[in-house]
Write a protein that holds these residues in place. Structure first.
Motif, mmCIF file in Angstrom:
data_model
loop_
_atom_site.group_PDB
_atom_site.id
_atom_site.type_symbol
_atom_site.label_atom_id
_atom_site.label_comp_id
_atom_site.label_asym_id
_atom_site.label_seq_id
_atom_site.Cartn_x
_atom_site.Cartn_y
_atom_site.Cartn_z
ATOM 1 N N UNK A 58 0.854 -1.182 0.000
ATOM 2 C CA UNK A 58 0.000 0.000 0.000
ATOM 3 C C UNK A 58 0.892 1.236 0.000
ATOM 4 N N UNK A 59 0.652 2.137 -0.940
ATOM 5 C CA UNK A 59 1.354 3.409 -0.979
ATOM 6 C C UNK A 59 0.381 4.489 -0.539
ATOM 7 N N UNK A 60 0.763 5.215 0.504
ATOM 8 C CA UNK A 60 -0.098 6.274 1.024
ATOM 9 C C UNK A 60 0.784 7.363 1.629
ATOM 10 N N UNK A 112 5.327 3.500 1.903
ATOM 11 C CA UNK A 112 4.878 2.219 1.367
ATOM 12 C C UNK A 112 4.879 1.202 2.491
ATOM 13 N N UNK A 113 3.796 0.435 2.567
ATOM 14 C CA UNK A 113 3.625 -0.572 3.605
ATOM 15 C C UNK A 113 3.339 -1.923 2.969
ATOM 16 N N UNK A 114 3.774 -2.979 3.628
ATOM 17 C CA UNK A 114 3.411 -4.339 3.225
ATOM 18 C C UNK A 114 2.362 -4.827 4.208
ATOM 19 N N UNK A 168 3.579 -3.198 7.828
ATOM 20 C CA UNK A 168 4.967 -2.866 8.139
ATOM 21 C C UNK A 168 5.512 -1.955 7.049
ATOM 22 N N UNK A 169 6.242 -0.933 7.473
ATOM 23 C CA UNK A 169 6.811 0.020 6.519
ATOM 24 C C UNK A 169 7.926 -0.655 5.736
#
Length: 128
Positions: A97-99, A103-105, A126-127
């Protein structure tokens, strides 16, 4: 779908509509090439959704301490594939997810359900 499940879906949509941010969810799926099974093919799909990334602090009785984790909650109804009557696409473990420049997993989806229907997606994130 039960009336209560619809109310929860619409409630999540309302809250995330007020507090959420535009997010890009990316999913990579690797499958064997039909013409050459030893060669993998990776298909990347992206979805634009509204979502919230926030810290969650709670007591962990196993560790007898307070634990803080980052969670991601998407608005499932912001995905064009989903409707109140049929949530067919849901974020899952391994998506990124990019926000807001980060970016996070996503880790395991806690997948709250009402009468067997998933009404939200709550992931530890998690970043990267």
């Amino acid at each position: 779908m039960s009336t209560y499940a619809v109310k929860v879906l619409l409630g999540v949509k309302k809250v995330i509509g007020k507090t959420g941010e535009p997010c890009v969810v990316t999913r990579k799926v690797t499958t064997p090439d039909p013409s050459n099974p030893t060669k993998p093919i990776t298909v990347t799909t992206t979805y634009n959704v509204l979502g919230v990334v926030q810290p969650e602090t709670k007591y962990d009785p196993a560790l007898a301490s307070v634990r803080t984790r980052t969670i991601f909650i998407p608005d499932l109804l912001s995905v064009p594939l989903n409707t109140v009557d049929a949530v067919t696409w849901v974020t899952k473990q391994g998506d990124t997810v990019a926000v807001a420049g980060m970016t996070y997993k996503l880790l395991i989806n806690e997948a709250p359900r009402i009468n067997g229907r998933q009404v939200a997606a709550i992931h530890e994130a998690v970043a990267l």
